[in-house]
Design a protein around this motif. Structure first.
Motif, mmCIF file in Angstrom:
data_model
loop_
_atom_site.group_PDB
_atom_site.id
_atom_site.type_symbol
_atom_site.label_atom_id
_atom_site.label_comp_id
_atom_site.label_asym_id
_atom_site.label_seq_id
_atom_site.Cartn_x
_atom_site.Cartn_y
_atom_site.Cartn_z
ATOM 1 N N SER A 123 30.057 35.927 -17.486
ATOM 2 C CA SER A 123 29.420 36.898 -16.842
ATOM 3 C C SER A 123 28.216 36.991 -17.691
ATOM 4 C CB SER A 123 30.051 38.209 -16.457
ATOM 5 O OG SER A 123 29.075 39.223 -15.957
ATOM 6 N N SER A 128 24.338 38.211 -15.922
ATOM 7 C CA SER A 128 24.525 39.009 -14.550
ATOM 8 C C SER A 128 24.916 40.287 -15.216
ATOM 9 C CB SER A 128 25.427 38.591 -13.854
ATOM 10 O OG SER A 128 25.163 37.189 -13.469
ATOM 11 N N ILE A 174 29.751 41.468 -12.393
ATOM 12 C CA ILE A 174 30.451 40.389 -12.273
ATOM 13 C C ILE A 174 30.018 39.858 -11.000
ATOM 14 C CG2 ILE A 174 32.648 39.158 -11.737
ATOM 15 C CD1 ILE A 174 33.709 41.123 -14.056
ATOM 16 N N ASP A 220 30.681 33.817 -11.424
ATOM 17 C CA ASP A 220 31.489 33.829 -12.911
ATOM 18 C C ASP A 220 32.794 33.633 -12.666
ATOM 19 O OD1 ASP A 220 29.046 34.926 -13.772
ATOM 20 O OD2 ASP A 220 29.711 37.030 -13.163
#
Length: 478
Positions: free
Chosen positions: A414, A419, A422, A426
């Motif tokens: 992640s 990002s 999550i 991922d």
């Protein structure tokens, strides 16, 4: 039906209770948290306290059975597990619930290893594979029925009722054990290794607490790391102590046996990868794909169905293939199906997901049945209790490490993807990392002799008369 044929089904009551309990609790945690006024994440500390109870008391389960009798300890363990279940139902706070789960862990630590010990000492060697497969067939019903059953009870009744499921099953187990389970004990049980118990229990408990809480925000990361470090130091001190003590609580000398060593080392590496599945898969379906818990559970249960199906075939497959070839090849196949989970996307048809999970469950089940059987191929009847204790601790530790590794891989992926939360993409790298770890177990199995465990597997192409040594004398009925 012969009593030896009934034993796997009687002992399976313990596994059934344990597996059903863990799955229904996972389904009901949000409602339990809401009722006692806690955050659902905090309630996962109850799962960790159960693992800690296992880690502390599994090492002495074999000694307790030898000293006081396997039937006595098996029945007492079921009673302790039932008492923990009733305490969970009565809990009104996080502290009370965590303590009740710890009591359940004490019962589970004695219940399952001692039950397996009774089976190994009572069943002829050439029936061990089939007996172990039969033992786990009823137990696998728990992961199949647990999630929908827990959801139904929690939705339409009260979450406290989920803990009463164990009571009639436990009472039945105690009654049947009283009638059919033999009272096996050793007349010359060595003195209790108290220092070894403290060092090993503290070491394994702290390691498992650190691994189980890592990546799941149960406790601050610095405390998780301190638990792992102190636990590792405690285990190093235990190894030094065990080398100087004639009768340590865990006999590390059993690792000199090739089949037992392969089962513990190779099996632990394989379980580290597989142990991440219960953490990663539901999270991927619910957080990554946006499925409801019911829809997620309707997909994941199929792996347990595959495992149940394979238990009926394990004995025949081993007869044709043998332990060494099966474990070596099947480790790669099982890891490949684990990696396949990383290729799922929100648009992957559910029927395809279920097929892959079903087949993957079949191969993992075959691997675990083989690992659990070959572990005792060279273990003498006298050392069987020590072997079950050491093997049980290694299994629990590996599964906890799998959860920690899966969480670490997921959070790392992640961060690399940038990002803030999550997302679905991922999970692919996380599954591929744990699959790669699981595949490394094949190197431990490649070192096994070609005829390893032939007496258990019945692999006729390699089966030959074993030399009369002190390492192979009997899992025959006394």
């Amino acid at each position: 039906m012969r009593p030896s044929r009934l034993l796997p089904l009687i002992i399976a009551t313990a596994l059934f209770m344990e597996n059903t309990d863990s799955t229904v609790i996972a389904t009901s945690l949000p409602m339990i948290a809401q009722d006692i006024g806690e955050d659902p994440i905090a309630l996962k500390l109850a799962l960790t306290s159960y693992l800690v109870g296992l880690a502390i008391f599994i090492p002495i389960s074999g000694w307790m059975a030898d000293k006081f009798g396997s039937k006595t300890i098996f029945r007492a363990a079921i009673a302790v597990f039932m008492a923990g279940s009733l305490s969970c139902a009565a809990a009104g706070s996080l502290e009370g619930f965590v303590l009740a789960r710890f009591v359940q862990g004490i019962g589970g630590a004695m219940m399952v290893p001692v039950g397996r010990l009774v089976l190994l000492r009572s069943v002829p060697r050439n029936e061990v594979v089939q007996a172990l497969a039969t033992l786990t067939i009823p137990a696998l019903i728990g992961p199949i029925a647990g999630p929908p059953l827990g959801g139904f009870i929690t939705t339409y009744f009260d979450w406290r009722w989920i803990f009463f499921i164990n009571i009639p099953i436990g009472v039945l187990g105690i009654v049947l054990a009283t009638i059919f389970v033999p009272e096996i004990k050793e007349e010359d049980t060595p003195p209790f290794d108290f220092l070894g118990f403290v060092l090993a229990g503290a070491g394994f408990a702290l390691l498992m607490l650190g691994f189980a809480s890592g990546g799941r925000h149960l406790i601050p990361p610095i405390i998780s790391g301190a638990c792992v470090i102190i636990g590792a130091i405690s285990l190093v001190l235990f190894v030094r102590h065990a080398r100087r003590t004639p009768h340590p609580v865990l006999q590390l000398g059993l690792l000199k046996l090739p089949t037992f060593r392969a089962s513990v080392t190779g099996g632990s590496v394989f379980r580290i990868g597989i142990g991440a599945i219960p953490f990663l898969l539901p999270l991927m379906f619910q957080v990554g794909f946006g499925l409801t818990p019911l829809a997620s559970g309707s997909l994941t249960f199929i792996a347990a169905v595959g495992a149940l199906f394979m238990k009926t075939l394990a004995k025949r497959i081993l007869e044709h293939v043998g332990f060494r070839r099966l474990l070596t090849i099947n480790a790669i196949i099982g890891a490949a199906f684990l990696a396949a989970n990383g290729f799922f996307t929100p648009t992957t048809p559910h029927w395809l997901i279920m097929i892959i999970l079903f087949v993957g469950g079949c191969f993992r089940s075959l691997q675990f049945t083989s690992l659990n059987a070959i572990a005792y191929a060279e273990v003498s009847n006298r050392d069987m209790s020590s072997a079950t204790s050491l093997s049980g601790v290694a299994q629990q530790l590996a599964l906890s490490m799998g959860v920690a590794l899966g969480a670490f891989a997921l959070e790392t992926a992640s961060q690399l993807h940038g990002s803030p939360t999550i997302v679905a993409k991922d999970f692919g790298p996380a599954f591929w990392i744990v699959a790669a770890i699981a595949s490394l177990s094949t190197f431990a199995f490649m070192r096994l002799p070609h005829d390893a465990g032939a007496e258990m597997s019945g692999h006729k192409a390699l089966k030959r008369q074993q030399p009369a040594t002190g390492l192979g004398d009997g899992i025959e009925a006394p």
